[in-house]
Design a protein around this motif. Sequence first.
Motif, PDB file in Angstrom:
ATOM      1  N   VAL A   1       0.857  -1.189   0.000  1.00 36.08           N
ATOM      2  CA  VAL A   1       0.000   0.000   0.000  1.00 36.08           C
ATOM      3  C   VAL A   1       0.891   1.237   0.000  1.00 36.08           C
ATOM      4  O   VAL A   1       1.858   1.327   0.769  1.00 36.08           O
ATOM      5  N   LYS A   2       0.567   2.169  -0.890  1.00 34.03           N
ATOM      6  CA  LYS A   2       1.337   3.405  -0.989  1.00 34.03           C
ATOM      7  C   LYS A   2       1.217   4.208   0.302  1.00 34.03           C
ATOM      8  O   LYS A   2       0.124   4.342   0.857  1.00 34.03           O
ATOM      9  N   ARG A   3       2.320   4.744   0.786  1.00 34.36           N
ATOM     10  CA  ARG A   3       2.339   5.566   1.992  1.00 34.36           C
ATOM     11  C   ARG A   3       2.789   6.981   1.668  1.00 34.36           C
ATOM     12  O   ARG A   3       3.486   7.216   0.675  1.00 34.36           O
ATOM     13  N   THR A   4       2.420   7.893   2.534  1.00 31.20           N
ATOM     14  CA  THR A   4       2.846   9.282   2.377  1.00 31.20           C
ATOM     15  C   THR A   4       4.256   9.440   2.924  1.00 31.20           C
ATOM     16  O   THR A   4       4.823   8.510   3.511  1.00 31.20           O
ATOM     17  N   CYS A   5       4.819  10.622   2.778  1.00 32.81           N
ATOM     18  CA  CYS A   5       6.177  10.868   3.291  1.00 32.81           C
ATOM     19  C   CYS A   5       6.251  10.755   4.807  1.00 32.81           C
ATOM     20  O   CYS A   5       7.312  10.528   5.383  1.00 32.81           O
ATOM     21  N   SER A   6       5.102  10.911   5.492  1.00 28.89           N
ATOM     22  CA  SER A   6       5.075  10.767   6.957  1.00 28.89           C
ATOM     23  C   SER A   6       4.778   9.323   7.377  1.00 28.89           C
ATOM     24  O   SER A   6       4.444   9.056   8.531  1.00 28.89           O
TER      25      SER A   6
END
Length: 572
Positions: free
Chosen positions: A233-238
């Motif tokens: 699953v794609k995650r954000t920079c945080s």
Amino acid sequence: MSRLEAKKPPLFISEPLTKATVSQSLSLLNGILKSCYGPVGRLKQLHNCVGGYVCTTSQSSAIFSCLSVSHPVLRVLVASVQNHISRFSDCGLFTAILCCSLIENFKSLNVASCTVIKISKHLLSLSMDYLKSEACGCRVSVDFSSVETLCCLVRSVLTSKPACMLNKTEVDHLTMLILKAFIFTVPCHVETNAVLGKCIIVPVKDRRVMDSTVLPGLLIEAPEIQLAKPLTVKRTCSNMIKIALFCVSMAGDCFSPEEGTITVHDRISLEMSELNQLLNVGRQLVNDEVGLVVCQKVIHPSLKQFLKENHVTAVDRAGLSLMEPLSRMTGSKPIASIHSLSPSCYGSLKDVCIERFASKYFVHLIPNDTVVCSLVLCSRNETAWDELKRACETAEHVLQLTIKEPLALLGGGCTETHLASYIRHKSSSLSNSSFKDIDCSRTQYQLVADGFCRSLESVACSLKHNDGEILTDVVYGHCWFVPSGFPSVSNWADLVSTCGCGINDNTENLNWRLLQGQFGSPVIQGCPEEPSGKVANLLTLDCFAAKCSGLQVAVETANLILDLSYVIEDQN
């Protein structure tokens, strides 16, 4: 247009309680409900005359929803009890049995109905004042810093439902799971208007009860997902997962005829136009770094494939029931249109993984703060699972009511017999001015009070479903059950070990007597004492709020039915 049949006049029935059909129906209903009461209550199978679903249960919520009553008087009683159940979930059978017993006992008295009603209101007031006072000897405080009393409450709910078919190990296992699920729903950061979270029950049938478990967050069934394939699953920079929640169909449906007429120019395809719009939404989701898309309805296969190629996980057919807990858990706002998409609608998750239970695959959404959890509830067959689900929902509701009012009443018939002992003591010591205020004689008051106490005791007697004797002690006023097969002249101390609720044992000389129940003359005794010791992990407890409401509903409904002078039925 002329009528094919002449209109019939309405049917007037005066003094309905004096009619034999009403008395017989009331007695039959009371007998059915009494036979269901308690941990060893008899099960009932309910189905309509043309077949269909068969409900096997002993729970009031299921019985009253499946049971059809025709007489208006019984409809009033059933409607009152169903309203109580909808608000409190627990003590439905207690309420109904007590109401039936009060009506039967009161109408047998040679006292005017208006006088009976005034006296019973006074008795109800005495009872409620006592139950809510610090001096009450049949209630215990619930300490939320310890799980012992909470376990007793949950265990008492589960063991009172014999159709769940649970053994002791399974009861203990489910008790801890329900407590764990409840604790998950309590907010960590208490605010002025704190709201409890939600526990979602996930059905898994044909599995052992011991396979049941609780998981933080939500499980969404996804049959097309394979456990062997890792979920990326794609995650954000945080390092968070951004989620978009859609409550509108994303299947590319054309407009339905109910929405009106649409004029379409030549060489324009509505289907392609809708699909292009869906793909535009998909591109915006990818650009906004969304990692998970959850749709209440269906997602078009082309959009699913597009999202998958861009490392965005798509889950559809989540269903309406999960929308509110999903929104609350993730902080996302359900998106109701594919033509307007605002980044402020997105929420976030801590993690997403795949879980498998039996042959079912689920996407497990793990939140940052757990206020929503999933109880994976397993059972051996569908009938037991349905009953178990109702029992778990009742136990959860009991805990929610208890957190608002941290009190519990002693179960096993002990509150009923203790309260009856208190009312007998109190009614024998009333001053003459009290009778003048109520506008009744001492004799009338004693007759109604005795009927009130016998009704309470008959509820306790309903817990016994064999030929054994039922006792009460004159020290604490608690209920004691004697095994069948022993004569009534036995030495009771040799036959009983603990009272119904488990708080007293037979080490003291408690001077037992046979419980009067529905017959015999009242025994005048002193005010019952509060038990000196509490063995918390052995207690049978009832929900304080539910039982107090049940007592009020039973008395007020009985008074309403006693006050009926006419029943008017439309025969057309």
